[in-house]
Design a protein around this motif. Structure first.
Motif, short mmCIF file in Angstrom:
data_model
loop_
_atom_site.label_atom_id
_atom_site.label_comp_id
_atom_site.label_asym_id
_atom_site.label_seq_id
_atom_site.Cartn_x
_atom_site.Cartn_y
_atom_site.Cartn_z
N THR A 22 49.30 22.71 30.97
CA THR A 22 48.72 23.55 32.03
C THR A 22 47.62 22.76 32.72
O THR A 22 46.66 22.34 32.07
N GLN A 24 44.45 21.69 35.43
CA GLN A 24 43.21 22.27 35.94
C GLN A 24 43.10 21.98 37.43
O GLN A 24 43.51 20.91 37.88
N ARG A 33 48.28 32.01 37.82
CA ARG A 33 49.29 32.52 36.89
C ARG A 33 50.31 33.27 37.72
O ARG A 33 50.01 34.30 38.32
N GLU A 70 43.45 32.02 38.12
CA GLU A 70 42.91 31.80 36.77
C GLU A 70 41.76 30.79 36.76
O GLU A 70 40.95 30.80 35.85
N ALA A 71 41.71 29.92 37.76
CA ALA A 71 40.60 28.96 37.86
C ALA A 71 40.48 28.53 39.31
O ALA A 71 41.47 28.49 40.05
N VAL A 81 38.17 34.26 40.15
CA VAL A 81 39.07 34.43 39.01
C VAL A 81 39.46 35.91 38.90
O VAL A 81 38.62 36.81 39.05
N GLY A 82 40.75 36.16 38.69
CA GLY A 82 41.26 37.52 38.60
C GLY A 82 41.78 38.10 39.89
O GLY A 82 42.34 39.20 39.91
N HIS A 97 52.80 28.92 35.78
CA HIS A 97 51.52 28.58 36.41
C HIS A 97 51.76 27.50 37.47
O HIS A 97 52.74 26.75 37.40
#
Length: 325
Positions: A22, A24, A33, A70-71, A81-82, A97
């Motif tokens: 995964t 970054q 995601r 997610e980042a 985020v979210g 992802h």
């Protein structure tokens, strides 16, 4: 993370569902995601090495998707985020992802589910750019939509109706024609039966359609153009049937008509502010119930090859969407 990896672009059978690290996000990127990703015709061409854009190998296909941030990478503003977003980046979607360019991500308003969002940008942006910007469609004009039961076709019907146009939808079966009527088409043509020019004349009258929206190409292009109205606009959207047609250039001369190219991707890159305003209007239309993607079916992401096979059967009505559990 897991992803469908294309290491050799010779077709769908060469794709492999692999486990990968995964990543970054770097500067200007978001780690998403993925909740849903739609299957578009360019997604087939790109794994066959036939698309105009040839990404470096290996790559993950899947041009259009929706998910949760997610980042957030360095220098990215306006995302957290979210947050739910949709993106059309050309690759990366058929996975759990992906790293998405923040500049290509569309924040989703409340009440915009991931399946609809994953099936939204490519078809509706293409159709809005085609009909509103390139054709300068006016309320009361008549639009003929070829391939009307597909992803861009169903979007074109809804965009044209939102603009106040009269819509004639042409598709390859009675079942597909019924779908087109259910989403707003005023008249339909089953072009697997009879003569297309006669059918257009019956539906549009002697004047003919003011705008022809053609994502199909092939054998229907010339009879459709021969039917176009004076000062008509023929929108070249794509060539889903395969062959790229050749039109006799005396036809636009005699009709005082225009052959208009539609390349939404280049428009988005060259005119980002205009594109952003267009997407905002489309999001408002979605909230108002004027447009809503037609979803043929959803399938688990692991069943991507079955989705490609269904698309190749030419039985798809609207969009195919892959979902992660």
């Amino acid at each position: 993370m897991r992803a469908w990896l294309c290491e050799n672009p010779v077709g769908v059978d060469a794709l492999q569902w692999k486990e990968l690290p995964t990543p970054q996000p770097g500067a200007g990127q978001l780690l998403l995601r993925i909740q849903a990703a739609s299957l578009n015709y360019p997604d087939l061409l790109i794994v066959q090495g036939k698309y105009q854009h040839k990404p470096p190998l290996p790559f993950v296909p899947g041009s259009e998707y929706a998910g949760i941030v997610e980042a957030v990478g360095e220098g990215v503003g306006g995302f957290r985020v979210g947050q739910p977003v949709a993106c059309l980046s050309g690759t990366g979607g058929f996975a759990t992802h992906t790293l998405a360019p923040a500049s290509l991500c569309m924040p989703l308003p409340p009440g915009f589910p991931a399946v609809d969002a994953a099936a939204f940008i490519m078809t509706y942006a293409t159709s809005h750019h085609a009909l509103v910007d390139r054709a300068q469609l006016k309320a009361g004009e008549t639009v003929l939509v070829l391939g009307a039961a597909g992803g861009v076709g169903t979007a074109a019907i809804q965009v044209a109706k939102a603009m106040g146009a009269h819509v004639i939808a042409a598709a390859s079966s009675d079942e597909k024609c019924e779908l087109c009527r259910s989403i707003g088409a005023d008249a339909t043509i089953n072009y697997s039966q009879g003569n297309l020019r006669d059918a257009i004349k019956e539906a549009a009258g002697d004047k003919g359609p003011d705008v022809v929206y053609d994502p199909v190409g092939g054998e229907f292009a010339e009879p459709a153009f021969r039917s176009i109205a004076w000062r008509g606009r023929y929108l070249v959207v794509g060539f889903a049937s395969g062959p790229i047609p050749s039109l006799p250039l005396n036809l636009p001369l005699l009709k005082g008509a225009s052959i208009v190219g539609v390349f939404w991707g280049n428009f988005a890159r060259r005119e980002p502010e205009a594109n952003a305003a267009m997407l905002q209007q489309l999001a408002q239309w979605y909230a108002q119930g004027k447009v809503k993607p037609v979803i043929d079916r959803t399938l688990p992401m692991v069943d991507l090859k079955a989705a490609y096979a269904h698309m190749a059967s030419r039985a798809v009505k609207g969009k195919l969407v892959m979902v992660n559990g």
